[in-house]
Scaffold this motif. Structure first.
Motif, PDB file in Angstrom:
ATOM      1  N   UNK A 195     -18.600  12.334  55.537  1.00 59.45           N
ATOM      2  CA  UNK A 195     -17.936  13.614  55.781  1.00 59.45           C
ATOM      3  C   UNK A 195     -17.912  14.450  54.511  1.00 59.45           C
ATOM      4  N   UNK A 196     -17.813  13.784  53.361  1.00 58.30           N
ATOM      5  CA  UNK A 196     -17.774  14.472  52.068  1.00 58.30           C
ATOM      6  C   UNK A 196     -18.655  13.739  51.073  1.00 58.30           C
ATOM      7  N   UNK A 197     -19.568  14.479  50.432  1.00 59.97           N
ATOM      8  CA  UNK A 197     -20.423  13.925  49.388  1.00 59.97           C
ATOM      9  C   UNK A 197     -20.212  14.751  48.125  1.00 59.97           C
ATOM     10  N   UNK A 198     -19.856  14.087  47.034  1.00 61.05           N
ATOM     11  CA  UNK A 198     -19.619  14.771  45.760  1.00 61.05           C
ATOM     12  C   UNK A 198     -20.663  14.288  44.761  1.00 61.05           C
ATOM     13  N   UNK A 199     -21.554  15.199  44.351  1.00 65.21           N
ATOM     14  CA  UNK A 199     -22.627  14.866  43.412  1.00 65.21           C
ATOM     15  C   UNK A 199     -22.248  15.338  42.021  1.00 65.21           C
ATOM     16  N   UNK A 200     -22.271  14.426  41.067  1.00 61.45           N
ATOM     17  CA  UNK A 200     -21.835  14.739  39.708  1.00 61.45           C
ATOM     18  C   UNK A 200     -22.954  14.453  38.707  1.00 61.45           C
ATOM     19  N   UNK A 201     -23.376  15.490  38.011  1.00 63.17           N
ATOM     20  CA  UNK A 201     -24.440  15.303  37.030  1.00 63.17           C
ATOM     21  C   UNK A 201     -25.765  14.934  37.664  1.00 63.17           C
ATOM     22  N   UNK A 202     -25.991  15.394  38.899  1.00 63.33           N
ATOM     23  CA  UNK A 202     -27.223  15.105  39.638  1.00 63.33           C
ATOM     24  C   UNK A 202     -27.979  16.412  39.838  1.00 63.33           C
ATOM     25  N   UNK A 203     -29.229  16.449  39.423  1.00 65.70           N
ATOM     26  CA  UNK A 203     -29.989  17.699  39.473  1.00 65.70           C
ATOM     27  C   UNK A 203     -30.318  18.125  40.898  1.00 65.70           C
ATOM     28  N   UNK A 204     -30.546  17.154  41.780  1.00 70.42           N
ATOM     29  CA  UNK A 204     -30.863  17.481  43.166  1.00 70.42           C
ATOM     30  C   UNK A 204     -32.345  17.401  43.478  1.00 70.42           C
ATOM     31  N   UNK A 209     -32.089  14.105  47.495  1.00 75.36           N
ATOM     32  CA  UNK A 209     -31.665  14.910  48.650  1.00 75.36           C
ATOM     33  C   UNK A 209     -32.002  14.224  49.969  1.00 75.36           C
ATOM     34  N   UNK A 210     -33.104  13.493  49.991  1.00 79.57           N
ATOM     35  CA  UNK A 210     -33.520  12.810  51.213  1.00 79.57           C
ATOM     36  C   UNK A 210     -32.495  11.793  51.681  1.00 79.57           C
ATOM     37  N   UNK A 211     -31.671  11.299  50.747  1.00 79.29           N
ATOM     38  CA  UNK A 211     -30.710  10.267  51.100  1.00 79.29           C
ATOM     39  C   UNK A 211     -29.308  10.775  51.405  1.00 79.29           C
ATOM     40  N   UNK A 212     -29.039  12.077  51.195  1.00 79.26           N
ATOM     41  CA  UNK A 212     -27.662  12.547  51.381  1.00 79.26           C
ATOM     42  C   UNK A 212     -27.555  13.926  52.020  1.00 79.26           C
ATOM     43  N   UNK A 213     -28.669  14.523  52.378  1.00 79.87           N
ATOM     44  CA  UNK A 213     -28.653  15.912  52.831  1.00 79.87           C
ATOM     45  C   UNK A 213     -27.977  16.100  54.182  1.00 79.87           C
ATOM     46  N   UNK A 214     -27.829  15.014  54.947  1.00 83.23           N
ATOM     47  CA  UNK A 214     -27.149  15.136  56.243  1.00 83.23           C
ATOM     48  C   UNK A 214     -25.639  14.979  56.121  1.00 83.23           C
ATOM     49  N   UNK A 215     -25.116  14.902  54.904  1.00 85.05           N
ATOM     50  CA  UNK A 215     -23.667  14.837  54.703  1.00 85.05           C
ATOM     51  C   UNK A 215     -23.015  16.097  55.270  1.00 85.05           C
ATOM     52  N   UNK A 216     -21.810  15.944  55.821  1.00 88.43           N
ATOM     53  CA  UNK A 216     -21.161  17.072  56.489  1.00 88.43           C
ATOM     54  C   UNK A 216     -20.750  18.161  55.504  1.00 88.43           C
ATOM     55  N   UNK A 234     -28.194  23.488  47.838  1.00 85.76           N
ATOM     56  CA  UNK A 234     -27.900  22.651  48.997  1.00 85.76           C
ATOM     57  C   UNK A 234     -26.417  22.588  49.350  1.00 85.76           C
ATOM     58  N   UNK A 235     -25.558  22.820  48.360  1.00 84.26           N
ATOM     59  CA  UNK A 235     -24.148  22.479  48.494  1.00 84.26           C
ATOM     60  C   UNK A 235     -23.346  23.505  49.299  1.00 84.26           C
ATOM     61  N   UNK A 236     -22.193  23.021  49.786  1.00 81.23           N
ATOM     62  CA  UNK A 236     -21.211  23.911  50.390  1.00 81.23           C
ATOM     63  C   UNK A 236     -20.291  24.490  49.324  1.00 81.23           C
TER      64      UNK A 236
END
Length: 319
Positions: free
Chosen positions: A257-266, A271-278, A294-296
């Protein structure tokens, strides 16, 4: 009403959350029939009945502990013969994708994996998948045999719906082919955090954390949110965090439901592993980082300043 066979992941009678989610998905298609195998399988019946299973097929044969994959396929083949389902649903995992593939061969059926949604449609269930690094959504339908579908965790909300949950012992004929044998087991260290692929909240760190010690602020935020800790390939390759926590094309695929990326370029691999996060949130000091496309919600800043403040505020509001 048509019946839908749901393969249940359980450990000593404790049903894992993705299996309960599958019961909710199955109710869209018909009446859920749960198949639960292995030690403690009978103890799971009450929970399954409380989440919509009209029938619970149980087998606690020793083969499930001694051999990998093949006994589960044998059980599913037996269950399909008993139920005659309109679809077979399995929680998506490395092992279950192999189980699904073998089952498809045995039944002469089409197989669809890593679904993010399954809905009823004319001519059979319609399966929604995210493809090409989650850049596109595809709607597919199996055209031959009983559809066999693996569904990603967090694809549906768990629903408590009372049903009969009638327990039936399933007779399984084993010997569907060569199988790897378990020769030893070693208990995995328990972190107290949820499983990465099943977690509703995932907090990940990348190259920007600077080293293994930098994951301390990532872990603190994950614990405050009750989430799991993930890592980018760069962080894992550098030896800063275990490979089991890698999120990405060559790691685990998550849909929290929530994905928080820290210090990740993207990078596309991540992205292939987390892009379907809500909902996706990123913290990065590089305002031009691709992750911000990509982010909200995005925060341009030093994660070592942002994360401790966020963790402190969350803990303050919890108290």
């Amino acid at each position: 009403m048509a019946e839908v066979l749901v393969f249940v992941d359980q450990v000593d009678g404790v049903v894992r959350k993705p299996s309960l989610e599958l019961l909710a998905v199955a109710r869209r298609l018909g009446e859920p029939v749960a198949l639960v195998v292995g030690a403690g399988a009978g103890g799971a019946a009450g929970v399954l009945g409380g989440h919509g299973a009209v029938r619970v097929l149980v087998s606690e044969a020793a083969e499930f502990a001694e051999l990998l994959v093949v006994p589960k396929v044998d059980a599913l083949v037996a269950a399909v013969g008993v139920v005659s389902p309109v679809a077979v649903l399995l929680p998506s995992s490395g092992e279950n994708r192999e189980v699904a593939a073998r089952l498809g061969v045995r039944l002469g059926s089409g197989v669809l994996v890593d679904a993010v949604d399954v809905v009823a449609g004319e001519g059979g269930p319609v399966v929604v998948q995210s493809v090409f690094a989650a850049g596109f959504s595809v709607r597919s339908r199996v055209s031959r045999g009983v559809p066999v579908v693996t569904v990603k965790p967090n694809a549906a909300a768990v629903e408590e719906v009372a049903a009969a949950g009638a327990v039936e012992e399933l007779a399984v004929v084993f010997g569907g082919g060569p199988a790897a044998r378990v020769v030893s087991r070693e208990a995995r260290a328990v972190s107290g955090r949820p499983e990465l692929a099943e977690a509703a909240v995932v907090v990940s760190g990348g190259r920007g954390v600077g080293g293994a010690e930098g994951f301390g602020v990532v872990e603190a935020l994950a614990d405050a949110l009750g989430g799991a800790v993930g890592a980018s390939r760069a962080a894992v390759d550098a030896g800063w965090y275990p490979h089991a926590s890698q999120v990405g094309q060559t790691g685990k695929s998550v849909s929290p439901q929530l994905y928080v990326a820290n210090g990740i370029s993207g990078a596309i691999q991540h992205r292939a592993g987390m892009q379907t996060s809500k909902t996706i949130v990123a913290v990065n000091k590089d305002a031009e980082a691709p992750i911000f496309d990509l982010v909200d919600f995005g925060v341009v800043g030093d994660l070592f300043k942002v994360l401790p403040q966020l963790t402190e505020e969350i803990n303050h509001r919890k108290n």
